[in-house]
Design an enzyme around this catalytic site. Structure first.
Site, PDB file in Angstrom:
ATOM      1  CB  ILE A 130      -1.391   0.089   1.190  1.00 19.21           C
ATOM      2  CG1 ILE A 130      -1.312  -1.007   1.185  1.00 19.21           C
ATOM      3  CG2 ILE A 130      -2.038   1.568   1.367  1.00 19.21           C
ATOM      4  CD1 ILE A 130      -2.859  -1.335   2.674  1.00 19.21           C
ATOM      5  N   GLY A 131       1.356   1.919  -1.021  1.00 23.07           N
ATOM      6  CA  GLY A 131       1.550   2.600  -1.551  1.00 23.07           C
ATOM      7  C   GLY A 131       3.258   3.300  -1.175  1.00 23.07           C
TER       8      GLY A 131
ATOM      9  N   GLY B 174       4.664   2.778  -4.605  1.00 20.73           N
ATOM     10  CA  GLY B 174       5.159   2.637  -5.729  1.00 20.73           C
ATOM     11  C   GLY B 174       5.336   4.683  -6.141  1.00 20.73           C
TER      12      GLY B 174
ATOM     13  CB  CYS C 228       1.597   5.537  -5.175  1.00 22.42           C
ATOM     14  SG  CYS C 228      -0.003   4.958  -4.123  1.00 22.42           S
TER      15      CYS C 228
ATOM     16  CG  MET D  99      -3.536   2.157 -10.801  1.00 21.39           C
ATOM     17  SD  MET D  99      -3.102   0.489  -9.636  1.00 21.39           S
ATOM     18  CE  MET D  99      -5.372  -0.426 -10.562  1.00 21.39           C
TER      19      MET D  99
ATOM     20  NE  ARG E  27      11.624  13.427 -19.117  1.00 24.26           N
ATOM     21  CZ  ARG E  27      11.088  12.650 -19.711  1.00 24.26           C
ATOM     22  NH1 ARG E  27       9.974  12.293 -20.869  1.00 24.26           N
ATOM     23  NH2 ARG E  27      12.607  12.802 -21.086  1.00 24.26           N
TER      24      ARG E  27
END
Length: 389
Positions: free
Chosen positions: A218-219, A221, A224, A304, A318
């Site tokens: 959870i979180g 990424g 994210c 997402m 980027r």
């Protein structure tokens, strides 16, 4: 074990990839002879690395290319590929936006009332992937799972992922109909992967509901922002160890082995290797693949939940373009920072640790080593090369 953080309140110390290292044993193995097979349903994958279901990472062409290399690319059914007949134009807009415009633009392009998901495009995208004779794996949010899974099954999908920020079997709501996760797993004819979870109890309940595999994370990424926006999450090493402990307990009790897939937070080969050592059966990676020439994001990557109408929990970043998908996955590497030849890194690590397969990788020694990234690397850090980037 926990430490006091105030009067009457204790907190457990948890660990991420940068805080641990893997210890070689007394045996080494030829990297060319290790087995990295990952099994999902009736399919065997030689590459236990999945490309994340993000619009800047996976489209039909990327999914086909990944499948032909032996891996898995997950297509997002809630995104651009199923909202627009010609997604290339939309992707170009996102890549061209300024940092200040990017989130607002993504929110508008994903707006359900103006640009809803088209059922015909769900079937079309899956059929395009299947036509290339590679497995088609897709994902969507729980609210769309019942409807989209039927369309996907008719189109020949091989596995279906139901993914949300926090997945639970028990959900409380009065404003809308609650998604019955257990019923969905029982009635869906293809393997169902559920995510995301970070704790022993959550993983165990998801397996009890009938999941074929579980996503962990959870979180973490790169794109994210859930940890900053919501304040929730567990570092990936601890989350993976805890969820894999639930997997092993469930296997002993039920005789059914449910793979754990560490999802997010891995930029380079060493972090992927640590995820497997923590117990993972496969990993899901986003930003590393967003750098591929074949990635639809044109050197950009977004989370997402970036498109959430009221509370975006992702951002557009980027990442640039560093090489082909084959170079990133299989090499030869053209960069020195561990972001290419991920499979080669995994096999070399397994060989150095004496692990002949993924199961044996689960048993290697892990130590706490917060200086592992910086020890002796003063010149790399000063010159911002190699491990100093």
């Amino acid at each position: 074990m926990a430490d006091w953080i105030g009067i009457g309140r204790r907190a457990r110390r948890c660990y991420g990839f940068d805080e641990v290292a893997l210890v070689p044993g007394t045996v080494t193995v030829n990297p060319a002879e290790v087995d990295t097979t990952f099994i999902l349903g009736k399919h065997k994958f030689s590459v236990p690395i999945m490309a994340a279901s993000m619009d800047g990472v996976v489209d039909v062409n990327f999914a086909i290319a990944m499948g032909k290399l032996g891996g898995i690319a997950v297509l997002n059914l809630d995104g651009i590929q199923t909202r627009y007949d010609h997604p290339e134009e939309i992707l170009k807009q996102i890549a061209s936006a300024t940092p200040e415009e990017a989130t607002k633009l993504v929110q508008s392009l994903y707006e359900n009332t103006k640009f809803p998901v088209k059922e015909k495009l769900i079937a079309k995208r899956i059929e395009e992937i299947k036509k290339a004779k590679v497995p088609a794996i897709v994902s969507c949010i729980p609210q769309n799972a019942a409807a989209f899974s039927k369309i996907a099954a008719e189109a020949g999908v091989d596995a279906f992922i139901v993914q949300s920020t926090v997945a639970t079997v028990r959900h409380i709501a009065t404003e809308y109909k609650i998604f019955d996760l257990e019923k969905f797993c029982k009635t869906t004819k293809v393997p169902v992967i559920i995510g995301n979870v970070v704790t022993y109890d959550m993983a165990l309940e998801i397996m009890e509901a009938g999941a074929s595999a579980v996503l962990v994370g959870i979180g973490p990424g790169a794109a994210c922002t859930s940890r900053g926006v919501l304040g929730i999450g567990v570092p990936q090493i601890t989350a993976t160890v805890d969820c894999c402990a639930a997997r092993d307990y469930y296997f002993k009790r039920r005789g059914k082995y449910v793979p754990m897939i560490t999802d997010g937070g891995m930029r380079i080969g060493g972090e992927i290797c640590k995820a497997f050592a923590a117990g993972s059966d496969a990993v899901m990676v986003g930003s590393a693949f967003a750098k591929a020439e074949e990635a639809p994001g044109r050197g950009y990557h977004w989370g997402m939940a970036t498109s959430h109408a009221n509370l975006p929990r992702g951002t557009r970043i980027r990442v640039g373009t560093s090489g082909t998908l084959k170079e990133i996955l299989m090499g030869p590497a053209r960069v020195d920072d561990g972001s290419q030849n991920l499979v080669g890194a995994l096999k070399t690590s397994m060989g150095s640790l004496g692990a002949r397969n993924i199961k044996e990788m689960h048993d290697v020694e892990i130590i706490l080593a917060p200086s592992i990234q910086t020890e002796g690397k003063v010149f790399q850090i000063g010159q911002r090369v190699g491990m100093g980037k």
